[in-house]
Design an enzyme around this catalytic site. Structure first.
Site, mmCIF file in Angstrom:
data_model
loop_
_atom_site.group_PDB
_atom_site.id
_atom_site.type_symbol
_atom_site.label_atom_id
_atom_site.label_comp_id
_atom_site.label_asym_id
_atom_site.label_seq_id
_atom_site.Cartn_x
_atom_site.Cartn_y
_atom_site.Cartn_z
ATOM 1 N N SER A 1 43.594 45.559 53.098
ATOM 2 C CA SER A 1 43.341 44.643 52.034
ATOM 3 C C SER A 1 41.752 44.561 51.892
ATOM 4 O O SER A 1 40.873 44.306 52.691
ATOM 5 C CB SER A 1 43.953 43.175 52.563
ATOM 6 O OG SER A 1 43.229 42.270 51.727
ATOM 7 N N TYR B 1 35.607 46.472 52.629
ATOM 8 C CA TYR B 1 36.858 47.487 52.668
ATOM 9 C C TYR B 1 36.301 48.698 51.899
ATOM 10 O O TYR B 1 36.583 50.001 52.502
ATOM 11 C CB TYR B 1 37.986 46.865 52.110
ATOM 12 C CG TYR B 1 39.068 47.915 51.850
ATOM 13 C CD1 TYR B 1 39.954 48.230 53.035
ATOM 14 C CD2 TYR B 1 39.597 48.306 50.724
ATOM 15 C CE1 TYR B 1 41.124 49.252 52.874
ATOM 16 C CE2 TYR B 1 40.747 49.301 50.436
ATOM 17 C CZ TYR B 1 41.331 49.816 51.738
ATOM 18 O OH TYR B 1 42.310 50.615 51.197
ATOM 19 N N ASP C 1 50.750 54.579 65.848
ATOM 20 C CA ASP C 1 50.627 53.303 64.902
ATOM 21 C C ASP C 1 50.565 51.976 66.145
ATOM 22 O O ASP C 1 51.344 52.096 66.950
ATOM 23 C CB ASP C 1 52.034 53.002 64.379
ATOM 24 C CG ASP C 1 51.812 52.081 63.041
ATOM 25 O OD1 ASP C 1 52.005 52.574 61.978
ATOM 26 O OD2 ASP C 1 51.455 51.015 63.320
ATOM 27 N N ASP D 1 36.790 41.472 44.166
ATOM 28 C CA ASP D 1 37.614 42.107 43.062
ATOM 29 C C ASP D 1 37.106 42.866 42.050
ATOM 30 O O ASP D 1 36.116 42.701 41.552
ATOM 31 C CB ASP D 1 38.555 41.105 42.284
ATOM 32 C CG ASP D 1 39.880 41.013 42.518
ATOM 33 O OD1 ASP D 1 40.461 41.500 43.408
ATOM 34 O OD2 ASP D 1 40.689 40.415 41.702
HETATM 35 C C1 UD1 Z 1 44.578 47.782 46.513
HETATM 36 C C2 UD1 Z 1 45.002 48.045 47.708
HETATM 37 C C3 UD1 Z 1 43.628 48.616 48.330
HETATM 38 C C4 UD1 Z 1 43.567 50.074 47.696
HETATM 39 C C5 UD1 Z 1 43.018 49.570 46.661
HETATM 40 C C6 UD1 Z 1 42.749 50.797 45.691
HETATM 41 C C7 UD1 Z 1 46.516 46.266 48.916
HETATM 42 C C8 UD1 Z 1 46.948 45.098 49.634
HETATM 43 N N1 UD1 Z 1 45.151 46.631 48.660
HETATM 44 O O1 UD1 Z 1 43.400 46.821 46.392
HETATM 45 O O2 UD1 Z 1 44.274 49.025 50.061
HETATM 46 O O3 UD1 Z 1 42.551 50.614 48.433
HETATM 47 O O4 UD1 Z 1 44.172 48.879 45.897
HETATM 48 O O5 UD1 Z 1 43.776 51.430 45.511
HETATM 49 O O6 UD1 Z 1 47.656 46.935 48.512
HETATM 50 N N2 UD1 Z 1 46.368 39.481 42.914
HETATM 51 C C9 UD1 Z 1 46.869 38.388 42.337
HETATM 52 N N3 UD1 Z 1 47.819 37.613 43.052
HETATM 53 C C10 UD1 Z 1 48.061 37.834 44.200
HETATM 54 C C11 UD1 Z 1 47.533 39.200 44.920
HETATM 55 C C12 UD1 Z 1 46.696 39.924 44.263
HETATM 56 O O7 UD1 Z 1 46.631 38.171 41.111
HETATM 57 O O8 UD1 Z 1 49.348 37.214 44.785
HETATM 58 C C13 UD1 Z 1 45.236 40.147 42.111
HETATM 59 C C14 UD1 Z 1 44.088 40.589 42.849
HETATM 60 O O9 UD1 Z 1 43.239 39.463 42.750
HETATM 61 C C15 UD1 Z 1 43.686 41.782 42.313
HETATM 62 C C16 UD1 Z 1 44.730 42.384 41.847
HETATM 63 O O10 UD1 Z 1 45.968 41.528 41.900
HETATM 64 O O11 UD1 Z 1 42.898 41.508 40.848
HETATM 65 C C17 UD1 Z 1 45.299 43.381 42.857
HETATM 66 O O12 UD1 Z 1 45.103 42.900 44.049
HETATM 67 P P1 UD1 Z 1 45.788 43.959 45.627
HETATM 68 O O13 UD1 Z 1 47.041 44.136 45.326
HETATM 69 O O14 UD1 Z 1 45.217 42.864 46.574
HETATM 70 O O15 UD1 Z 1 45.028 45.389 45.285
HETATM 71 P P2 UD1 Z 1 43.404 45.490 45.176
HETATM 72 O O16 UD1 Z 1 42.655 44.662 45.780
HETATM 73 O O17 UD1 Z 1 43.323 46.229 43.743
#
Ligand code: UD1
Length: 314
Positions: free
Chosen positions: A79, A142, A31, A272
Site C-alpha cells: 500500500s 512505497y 509467505d 497519491d
Molecule cells: C496501487 C497498489 C500498489 C501498486 C500501485 C501501482 C494497492 C493497495 N495498491 O496503488 O501496490 O504498486 O497501485 O500499480 O493495490 N481510493 C479511494 N477510496 C478507497 C481507496 C482508494 O478513493 O477506499 C483512491 C486512492 O486515493 C487512489 C486510488 O483510489 O487515488 C487508487 O488507490 P489504491 O487502490 O490504494 O492504489 P494505488 O495507490 O494507485
C-alpha cells in the site's frame, strides 16, 4: 522447473502459484502470512510446498531458495498510503526483503529472478502513457522502495549475470484481493461497499485515473517471463493500457452490482498520483505480452467472485 513464489499466499502470488502448478512446475511458496492466507492456496494445497516465514530473514530466505531455478518475488506490503504512515515498515518489507531474496538467490545459484515492480515509480510526471525510458520520481516511500528494488534487480544482472526482470504492475485487481483494510486496493473496497448497499468513500474528486489491470494478465506476464530469452535487468510495464477514472470505475461497479451510484468524497490522500496509464509496447516486444482481459471483463469476473464471499464490514 523448480520455482519459488515469495508472497505466494497473497493476492497476486497465489494466482501465480496456482498457474505455475497448472503449467507443470514444482512450486514452493514463502509467505509470512502477514496479509497472505493459506486459504488462497486451497486449490493447489497438495501441490505447493509452503514455508511460513519472512523474506527479510537471511536464513529463511536461504532455505526458501534451496534447489530453486527461478524466483518470482511478489512479497510486499503493497500500500502506498500505508507507506506514508509507516515508511520503516515499508522499507523493511519492500527493498530490504528484495535485497535479501536476491542475495540468497545469488548464493544458491538461482538462474532467473522476476520482481514485482510498480507503476508508482513514475510519480506525477505529466506525460502519458508512461514508457519505461521516462523519468522515475516516486511520490511515496512505497514507490521509492519499489524503485530501489528495480535497481538491485538490474545490478544483480550486470554484476553477477543473474537473469533478472522487473514487471512494473499497474493497479492489479481481481478475486482474493482483501478489502478488509483501509489500505486495500480501491476496486476491492468499492465492490464490497456496493454489495453491502453502503456508500463508497472516494478520496479527492474521483477524477484521478488508473490503468486497472486484471490479475490474470499479470499472471500471463510472469509465465512469459519464465520463457523469455535472455533477461538482463530490464523493467517492463504490465497493464491494460486503458485509463479509467475512479468515477468511471464507480459507475462500472454500480452497474455490475446492480446498485445505485453514490459516493462520499473525502480529502485527497497524501502521496497519491493523479493519473496513470501504461505504454505496453515493451512488454509485447520482450515477452509477447498482450492483456487477455480488458477492464470490463476483469471487473465482471471480480464482482462475481466477491458475490460468493463473506464480506467484512469496512
Ligand atoms: C496501487 C497498489 C500498489 C501498486 C500501485 C501501482 C494497492 C493497495 N495498491 O496503488 O501496490 O504498486 O497501485 O500499480 O493495490 N481510493 C479511494 N477510496 C478507497 C481507496 C482508494 O478513493 O477506499 C483512491 C486512492 O486515493 C487512489 C486510488 O483510489 O487515488 C487508487 O488507490 P489504491 O487502490 O490504494 O492504489 P494505488 O495507490 O494507485
Amino acid at each position: 522447473m523448480n520455482v519459488l513464489v515469495t508472497g505466494g499466499a497473497g493476492f497476486i502470488g497465489s494466482h501465480l502459484a496456482e498457474a505455475l502448478v497448472r503449467a507443470g512446475h514444482r512450486v514452493r511458496v514463502i509467505d509470512s502470512l502477514f496479509s497472505g492466507k493459506r486459504a488462497n492456496l486451497e486449490a493447489v494445497r497438495d501441490d505447493v510446498e509452503l514455508i511460513e516465514g519472512d523474506c527479510t530473514n537471511p536464513e529463511t530466505a536461504s532455505r526458501a531458495v534451496e534447489g530453486i531455478e527461478a524466483v518470482f518475488h511478489e512479497a510486499a506490503v503493497p500500500s502506498v498510503a500505508r507507506s506514508v504512515k509507516d515508511p520503516l515498515l515499508s522499507h523493511q518489507t519492500n527493498p530490504t526483503a528484495t535485497l535479501t531474496m536476491l542475495e540468497a538467490s545469488r548464493n544458491s545459484g538461482v538462474r532467473r529472478f522476476v520482481f514485482a515492480g510498480s507503476s508508482s515509480v513514475y510519480g506525477n510526471s505529466p506525460t502519458l502513457p508512461k514508457r519505461e525510458d521516462m523519468e522515475t520520481r516516486p511520490l511515496s516511500p512505497y514507490g521509492v522502495g519499489k524503485l530501489s528494488g528495480e535497481h538491485y534487480v538490474r545490478v544483480f544482472a550486470s554484476l553477477f549475470g543473474m537473469e533478472t526482470l522487473t514487471l512494473r504492475y499497474f493497479n492489479v485487481f481481481g478475486p482474493r484481493q482483501d478489502p478488509g483494510s483501509p489500505y486495500s486496493g480501491v476496486i476491492s473496497r468499492f465492490i464490497t461497499w456496493m454489495l453491502q448497499g453502503k456508500t463508497p468513500v472516494v478520496y479527492g474528486d474521483g477524477e484521478q485515473s488508473r490503468d486497472f489491470t486484471y490479475v490474470a494478465n499479470v499472471v500471463d506476464a510472469n509465465l512469459a517471463a519464465l520463457e523469455a530469452a535472455a533477461l538482463g535487468g530490464e523493467a517492463v510495464n504490465v497493464a491494460t493500457s486503458r485509463r479509467v477514472s475512479l468515477m468511471e470505475l464507480l459507475r462500472g461497479v454500480a452497474r455490475e452490482t446492480g446498485q445505485p451510484l453514490r459516493a462520499q468524497h473525502e480529502r485527497e490522500r497524501a502521496g497519491d498520483i493523479r493519473h496513470s496509464l501504461a505504454d505496453i509496447g515493451k512488454a509485447e516486444r520482450l515477452l509477447g505480452y498482450r492483456p487477455r482481459y480488458g477492464f470490463e471483463d476483469g471487473l465482471r469476473e471480480t464482482v462475481a467472485w466477491y458475490r460468493t464471499q463473506p464480506l467484512p464490514a469496512i
